[in-house]
Design a protein around this motif. Structure first.
Motif, mmCIF file in Angstrom:
data_model
loop_
_atom_site.group_PDB
_atom_site.id
_atom_site.type_symbol
_atom_site.label_atom_id
_atom_site.label_comp_id
_atom_site.label_asym_id
_atom_site.label_seq_id
_atom_site.Cartn_x
_atom_site.Cartn_y
_atom_site.Cartn_z
ATOM 1 N N GLY A 175 0.798 -1.443 -0.173
ATOM 2 C CA GLY A 175 -0.028 -0.159 -0.018
ATOM 3 C C GLY A 175 0.881 1.304 0.033
ATOM 4 O O GLY A 175 0.425 2.221 0.364
ATOM 5 N N CYS A 176 2.082 0.984 -0.297
ATOM 6 C CA CYS A 176 2.871 2.485 -0.555
ATOM 7 C C CYS A 176 2.464 3.204 -1.692
ATOM 8 O O CYS A 176 1.984 2.541 -2.927
ATOM 9 N N HIS A 177 2.991 4.289 -1.844
ATOM 10 C CA HIS A 177 2.798 5.195 -3.045
ATOM 11 C C HIS A 177 4.244 5.991 -3.438
ATOM 12 O O HIS A 177 4.317 7.031 -3.114
ATOM 13 N N ILE A 178 5.193 4.938 -4.060
ATOM 14 C CA ILE A 178 6.497 5.455 -4.152
ATOM 15 C C ILE A 178 6.311 5.897 -5.722
ATOM 16 O O ILE A 178 6.071 5.025 -6.428
ATOM 17 N N ARG A 179 7.099 7.020 -5.896
ATOM 18 C CA ARG A 179 7.326 7.381 -7.659
ATOM 19 C C ARG A 179 8.257 6.338 -8.257
ATOM 20 O O ARG A 179 8.996 5.906 -7.793
ATOM 21 N N PRO A 180 7.351 6.000 -9.388
ATOM 22 C CA PRO A 180 8.182 5.029 -10.374
ATOM 23 C C PRO A 180 9.469 5.539 -10.752
ATOM 24 O O PRO A 180 9.807 7.027 -10.469
ATOM 25 N N GLY A 181 10.593 4.699 -10.566
ATOM 26 C CA GLY A 181 11.910 5.166 -11.052
ATOM 27 C C GLY A 181 12.674 5.551 -9.991
ATOM 28 O O GLY A 181 13.921 6.139 -10.099
ATOM 29 N N SER A 182 12.261 5.623 -8.653
ATOM 30 C CA SER A 182 12.873 6.035 -7.437
ATOM 31 C C SER A 182 13.977 5.142 -7.379
ATOM 32 O O SER A 182 13.988 3.911 -7.305
#
Ligand code: NAP
Length: 415
Positions: A180-187
């Motif tokens: 359920g995380c919302h981490i930016r793609p490409g991080s």
């Protein structure tokens, strides 16, 4: 450095462990890593000064040069040869100059690797004032802290993946989809593991040190308000070990006020905690209230350099990396490549790291002799560039000249 590769000196003896205690011979063989950059300037000075202090107090040190860093690569094709690690393990101690680590790529920090593979779990950095040293503080003499920094975990565990790599993408997908995380793609992604085991053994060591050395308090420094299950857990585990294993010897700050009216009961030390950002300002504004500090890895790194700035800077800040029955002694500063080979930088930090090694041997007289001789040299205003630029009327000396003056002062101080 001329190196007969891994050829120990013919004289001297190995340090051993007997009946659960280190046994230090009168002439221990001590492996030495010269280091990169300015390591080549400061290490020869350290070897001469420390050997002289040992001799003046009825002992000797037999240095055993071992390669790492650029020298390791040139001589063996490896920056950190396996044999170097084995040698430190076998001889139980080493004195180390700084090793260069490339930023954002290249090989992993050799310093971090050494601490992890040898399980040198406590980085101990005493920060104290040397008389005569210039400082930006009104009362630099108030600074007398010993920093215990956890050495094997936290973001320094080296678990991280480059942005866009298949590994990073896999971890991101798991976190975003399953957790359920919302981490930016490409991080880019790093992991911050902190265990009960490693946190407790670090705090245990800090508490033992504080009790053995007659110190007043141990402060657990953390960022537990934000990182609750890592930094917050560090604080909770720290209090747990204090209450469960040192019950008769400690009082928490809370109980100090609730039960003792703020008076520390005789024979006890206070255990308290501070949030790391607050601690950074209290280092400056309420210096005398702090004594031994116990911290996770990253906080410990920042706070040691900030504390060092109050008493003369990195050129005078020593360190020890300790495991159970093993110690690697090194300055807090790095290899300062721009000054390499100029015979310019301050050797005080590595000399004081050597005094920590002498304390590890329980050679307290030799340690005091070196420290006093350094202080004497600074009071005579013969100083390297870093101190010279901060004082009026000082005499600028080279790294090697400073070492010679310290040795002259040792002669004067020895009865
Ligand atoms: P650094 O080498 O510690 O140097 C930073 C600054 O500190 C220098 O520019 C100098 O300040 C001052 N300084 C350092 N050593 C000094 C000494 N002996 N005497 C007087 N002043 C001294 O830090 P860095 O430039 O960030 O790192 C350089 C390399 O060292 C990097 O590869 C880094 O990874 C590595 N490193 C190694 C260790 C280690 O081996 N344990 C620790 C830290 C960094 P001024 O320029 O103001 O004179």
């Amino acid at each position: 450095m001329t190196l007969q590769l891994f050829e120990p000196p013919h004289e001297g003896d190995k340090i051993t462990v007997r009946a659960g205690k280190l046994s230090i011979p009168r002439e221990p063989i001590v492996p030495q890593i010269e280091g990169d950059g300015t390591g080549k300037d400061i290490s020869p000075v350290a070897k001469d000064v420390l050997r002289k202090a040992a001799r003046l107090t009825g002992r000797d040190v037999r240095w055993f040069d071992i390669p790492a860093g650029e020298t390791g690569f040139t001589l063996t094709g490896q920056h950190l040869p396996e044999k170097t690690i084995e040698t430190i393990r076998e001889y139980k101690v080493a004195l180390k100059g700084p090793l260069t680590t490339p930023v954002a790529g290249g090989f992993r920090s050799l310093n971090v690797t050494l601490r992890q593979v040898l399980d040198l779990y406590a980085c101990v950095r005493p920060v104290f004032y040397l008389r005569g040293m210039p400082s930006p503080m009104k009362h630099p003499e108030h600074m007398d802290m010993v920093i215990f920094r956890e050495n094997t975990e936290d973001v320094y565990a080296g678990i991280e993946w480059r942005s866009g790599s298949p590994e990073a993408e896999k971890v991101l997908e798991f976190l975003n989809r399953e957790m359920g995380c919302h981490i930016r793609p490409g991080s880019g992604v790093g992991v911050k593991p902190m265990s009960e085991y490693a946190s407790k053994r670090l705090v245990r060591r800090a508490l033992r040190y504080a009790l053995d050395r007659g110190r007043r308090s141990v402060t657990l420094v953390h960022k537990g308000n934000i990182m609750k299950y890592t930094e917050g857990a560090f604080r909770d585990w720290g209090y747990e070990v204090a209450r469960e294993e040192f019950r008769d010897r400690i009082v928490t700050e809370e109980d100090l006020w609730k039960q003792h009216g703020g008076e520390v009961p005789t024979g006890k030390i206070v255990v308290k905690d501070r949030i790391a950002d607050n601690m950074l300002q209290q280092l400056i504004t309420r210096t005398p209230e702090y004594d031994v500090l116990a911290l996770p890895n990253l906080n410990g790194d920042y706070i040691s350099d900030a504390a060092a700035a109050q008493i003369g800077g990195l050129g005078v800040s020593p360190g020890a990396n300790l495991g159970d029955f093993i110690g690697l002694f090194e300055p807090t500063h790095g290899s300062a490549p721009k000054y390499a080979g100029l015979d310019k930088v301050n050797p005080t930090a590595i000399l004081l790291s050597g005094t920590l090694m002498f304390e590890f041997f329980e050679w307290f007289d030799a340690a005091n002799l070196v420290r006093k001789a350094i202080e004497e040299t600074i009071l005579q205003k013969s100083v390297t560039y870093d101190v010279h630029r901060q004082i009026q009327g000082g005499k600028l000396v080279k790294c090697s000249e400073f070492g010679k003056l310290v040795m002259d002062n040792m002669d004067t101080l020895t009865p």
